[in-house]
Enzyme design. Structure first.
Site, PDB file in Angstrom:
ATOM      1  CB  CYS A  60      -0.929  -0.013   1.211  1.00  0.00           C
ATOM      2  SG  CYS A  60      -2.000   1.423   1.312  1.00  0.00           S
TER       3      CYS A  60
ATOM      4  CB  CYS B 128      -0.696   2.445   3.965  1.00  0.00           C
ATOM      5  SG  CYS B 128      -2.256   1.907   3.285  1.00  0.00           S
ATOM      6  CG  ASP B 129       3.028   1.125   4.631  1.00  0.00           C
ATOM      7  OD1 ASP B 129       2.612   1.657   5.680  1.00  0.00           O
ATOM      8  OD2 ASP B 129       2.762  -0.049   4.321  1.00  0.00           O
TER       9      ASP B 129
HETATM   10  C1  LIG Z   1       0.008  -4.243   5.294  1.00  0.00           C
HETATM   11  C2  LIG Z   1      -1.114  -3.231   5.206  1.00  0.00           C
HETATM   12  C3  LIG Z   1      -0.937  -1.973   5.729  1.00  0.00           C
HETATM   13  C4  LIG Z   1      -1.971  -1.038   5.648  1.00  0.00           C
HETATM   14  N1  LIG Z   1      -1.772   0.188   6.193  1.00  0.00           N
HETATM   15  C5  LIG Z   1      -2.773   1.083   6.162  1.00  0.00           C
HETATM   16  C6  LIG Z   1      -2.613   2.382   6.753  1.00  0.00           C
HETATM   17  O1  LIG Z   1      -1.535   2.707   7.280  1.00  0.00           O
HETATM   18  N2  LIG Z   1      -3.660   3.227   6.704  1.00  0.00           N
HETATM   19  C7  LIG Z   1      -4.858   2.902   6.101  1.00  0.00           C
HETATM   20  O2  LIG Z   1      -5.780   3.712   6.102  1.00  0.00           O
HETATM   21  N3  LIG Z   1      -5.021   1.702   5.524  1.00  0.00           N
HETATM   22  C8  LIG Z   1      -4.028   0.784   5.549  1.00  0.00           C
HETATM   23  N4  LIG Z   1      -4.195  -0.426   4.952  1.00  0.00           N
HETATM   24  C9  LIG Z   1      -5.474  -0.709   4.288  1.00  0.00           C
HETATM   25  C10 LIG Z   1      -6.526  -1.064   5.351  1.00  0.00           C
HETATM   26  O3  LIG Z   1      -6.014  -2.085   6.157  1.00  0.00           O
HETATM   27  C11 LIG Z   1      -7.822  -1.490   4.702  1.00  0.00           C
HETATM   28  O4  LIG Z   1      -8.288  -0.473   3.832  1.00  0.00           O
HETATM   29  C12 LIG Z   1      -8.893  -1.738   5.759  1.00  0.00           C
HETATM   30  O5  LIG Z   1      -8.435  -2.687   6.711  1.00  0.00           O
HETATM   31  C13 LIG Z   1     -10.180  -2.257   5.131  1.00  0.00           C
HETATM   32  O6  LIG Z   1     -11.062  -2.503   6.156  1.00  0.00           O
HETATM   33  P1  LIG Z   1     -12.295  -3.509   6.001  1.00  0.00           P
HETATM   34  O7  LIG Z   1     -13.007  -3.453   7.299  1.00  0.00           O
HETATM   35  O8  LIG Z   1     -13.045  -3.198   4.779  1.00  0.00           O
HETATM   36  O9  LIG Z   1     -11.684  -4.953   5.749  1.00  0.00           O
HETATM   37  P2  LIG Z   1     -10.496  -5.793   6.392  1.00  0.00           P
HETATM   38  O10 LIG Z   1      -9.630  -5.004   7.270  1.00  0.00           O
HETATM   39  O11 LIG Z   1      -9.917  -6.505   5.235  1.00  0.00           O
HETATM   40  O12 LIG Z   1     -11.280  -6.840   7.303  1.00  0.00           O
HETATM   41  C14 LIG Z   1     -12.049  -7.857   6.734  1.00  0.00           C
HETATM   42  C15 LIG Z   1     -12.618  -8.701   7.849  1.00  0.00           C
HETATM   43  O13 LIG Z   1     -13.545  -9.643   7.300  1.00  0.00           O
HETATM   44  C16 LIG Z   1     -13.339 -10.892   7.893  1.00  0.00           C
HETATM   45  N5  LIG Z   1     -13.897 -11.911   6.995  1.00  0.00           N
HETATM   46  C17 LIG Z   1     -13.567 -12.197   5.710  1.00  0.00           C
HETATM   47  N6  LIG Z   1     -14.340 -13.200   5.243  1.00  0.00           N
HETATM   48  C18 LIG Z   1     -15.189 -13.523   6.257  1.00  0.00           C
HETATM   49  C19 LIG Z   1     -16.238 -14.490   6.399  1.00  0.00           C
HETATM   50  N7  LIG Z   1     -16.598 -15.314   5.401  1.00  0.00           N
HETATM   51  N8  LIG Z   1     -16.887 -14.573   7.592  1.00  0.00           N
HETATM   52  C20 LIG Z   1     -16.562 -13.726   8.617  1.00  0.00           C
HETATM   53  N9  LIG Z   1     -15.602 -12.783   8.519  1.00  0.00           N
HETATM   54  C21 LIG Z   1     -14.912 -12.715   7.371  1.00  0.00           C
HETATM   55  C22 LIG Z   1     -11.840 -10.967   8.131  1.00  0.00           C
HETATM   56  O14 LIG Z   1     -11.523 -11.941   9.120  1.00  0.00           O
HETATM   57  C23 LIG Z   1     -11.589  -9.539   8.614  1.00  0.00           C
HETATM   58  O15 LIG Z   1     -11.862  -9.442   9.983  1.00  0.00           O
HETATM   59  C24 LIG Z   1      -3.195  -1.379   5.012  1.00  0.00           C
HETATM   60  C25 LIG Z   1      -3.368  -2.662   4.486  1.00  0.00           C
HETATM   61  C26 LIG Z   1      -2.349  -3.590   4.577  1.00  0.00           C
HETATM   62  C27 LIG Z   1      -2.551  -4.980   4.019  1.00  0.00           C
END
Ligand SMILES: Cc1cc2nc3c(=O)[nH]c(=O)nc-3n(C[C@H](O)[C@H](O)[C@H](O)COP(=O)(O)OP(=O)(O)OC[C@H]3O[C@@H](n4cnc5c(N)ncnc54)[C@H](O)[C@@H]3O)c2cc1C
Length: 315
Positions: free
Chosen positions: A140, A143-144
């Site tokens: 990302c 992000c980084d």
């Molecule tokens: C290494 C890394 C660093 C990052 N750094 C940043 C940063 O510094 N700042 C920033 O703003 N963003 C950052 N991001 C991006 C950010 O993490 C994502 O945009 C954000 O987490 C998305 O949130 P979300 O809730 O949509 O999904 P996610 O965080 O992807 O969470 C998805 C959830 O769904 C659950 N899930 C999936 N399938 C199922 C199922 N069938 N049943 C039940 N649960 C399920 C998973 O277990 C998880 O808990 C980073 C991403 C990565 C990979």
């Protein structure tokens, strides 16, 4: 004896910033939300170290601590957070009750379902990439990238996202090496034009990443092979960005919810409603543009408010 089926007003699938924010709003609206965390409680941010761009943390925060804060905040208003994975869904198409199977052995019914299952970044699959993930390797740039201000970095990818992230990095970094596997980009002409006209981006065509080089602690370079000449070289970089795409976690909804060609859920314009009444989608699972924690949280808020209005309209 027949299994007793639990009924839930607001079922939230996923525990990233989108799911927990939806839970905070739903709980405060007395919708008694239940969150199933999936196999990554806290979501993608639990896999990173510093989060510097989420408002409210002036000194930054680590991803795992931030997600723990969100969980505690959601529970403070009565959210039930449960470890469990949704394995099957049977959504009612006429505004009725939805049925969701958890872990293949428990069935719950719900008036409203909020899908927050996120997306997963695609990686190259190299052991060295995994070793230095979070220590110079990132998926990302937004992000980084800031952590590599004034430094030399490499980015791998040839599509629109890679091109956009390369130009983003070029504004912060001294030099950006862009590694393209074939002899051409997959990105649109406009994006390629932008990359080629950015003086501090050097494009390496026919280039494949062999190894991320490091000193045992952090990245110090990347070993690249030219797949036409078979020659290898090491580029001195401190950051290595992987921009080869994301995979939304939507297999469960195949053939049930509207998706785009890459599997992202399609929601109504300026809303989180899906094509099924009472089913909402928020966060990265429906966002192939921003993919940030704050946008995930924002759409999580929207999903809970829309779910609350949907329930109110049915009384
Ligand atoms: C290494 C890394 C660093 C990052 N750094 C940043 C940063 O510094 N700042 C920033 O703003 N963003 C950052 N991001 C991006 C950010 O993490 C994502 O945009 C954000 O987490 C998305 O949130 P979300 O809730 O949509 O999904 P996610 O965080 O992807 O969470 C998805 C959830 O769904 C659950 N899930 C999936 N399938 C199922 C199922 N069938 N049943 C039940 N649960 C399920 C998973 O277990 C998880 O808990 C980073 C991403 C990565 C990979």
């Amino acid at each position: 004896m027949q299994q007793e089926i639990e009924h839930i007003h607001c079922l939230i699938i996923g525990s990233g910033p989108a799911g927990y924010t939806a839970a905070i709003y739903a709980a405060r609206a007395d919708m008694k939300p239940v969150v199933y965390t999936g196999i990554v409680p806290g979501g993608q941010l639990t896999q990173t170290t510093e989060v510097d761009n989420f408002p409210g943390y002036p000194q930054g925060i680590t991803g795992p601590v931030m997600m723990e804060d969100l969980r505690v905040q959601a529970e403070r208003f009565g959210t039930q957070v449960r470890f469990g994975y949704a394995t099957k869904v049977d959504f009612s198409t006429d505004g009725g009750i939805h049925t969701v199977e958890i872990d293949g052995n428990k069935t719950v019914t719900a008036d409203t379902v909020i899908i927050a299952t996120g997306a997963t970044a695609k990686w190259l699959g190299l052991p060295s990439e995994e070793k230095y993930n979070g220590f110079g390797v990132s998926a990302c740039a937004v992000c980084d990238g800031f952590f590599f201000k004034g430094q030399d970095v490499a980015i791998v990818g040839a599509g629109d996202t890679a091109a956009e992230e390369a130009t983003y990095l070029a504004k912060l970094c001294n030099k950006v090496h862009m590694l393209v596997r074939r002899d051409e980009f997959r990105a649109s002409k406009a994006m390629v034009h932008r990359v080629l006209n950015t003086p501090n981006i050097e494009v390496h065509y026919n280039s494949e990443t062999e190894e991320i080089v490091g000193d045992g602690q952090v990245v110090t370079g990347v070993k690249v092979k030219n797949n036409e000449t078979n020659e290898s070289k090491v580029l001195d970089v401190t950051g290595f960005f992987v921009a080869i795409g994301h995979k939304p976690n939507t297999e469960l909804f195949n053939g049930i919810l509207d998706m785009d060609e890459t599997g992202y859920l399609i929601t109504k314009p300026n809303a989180t409603a899906t094509n099924i009444p009472g089913v909402f989608a928020c966060g990265d699972v429906q966002d192939n543009i921003y993919r940030q924690a704050i946008t995930a949280a924002g759409t999580g808020c929207m999903a809970a408010l829309e779910a609350e209005r949907y329930l109110a309209s049915k009384i």
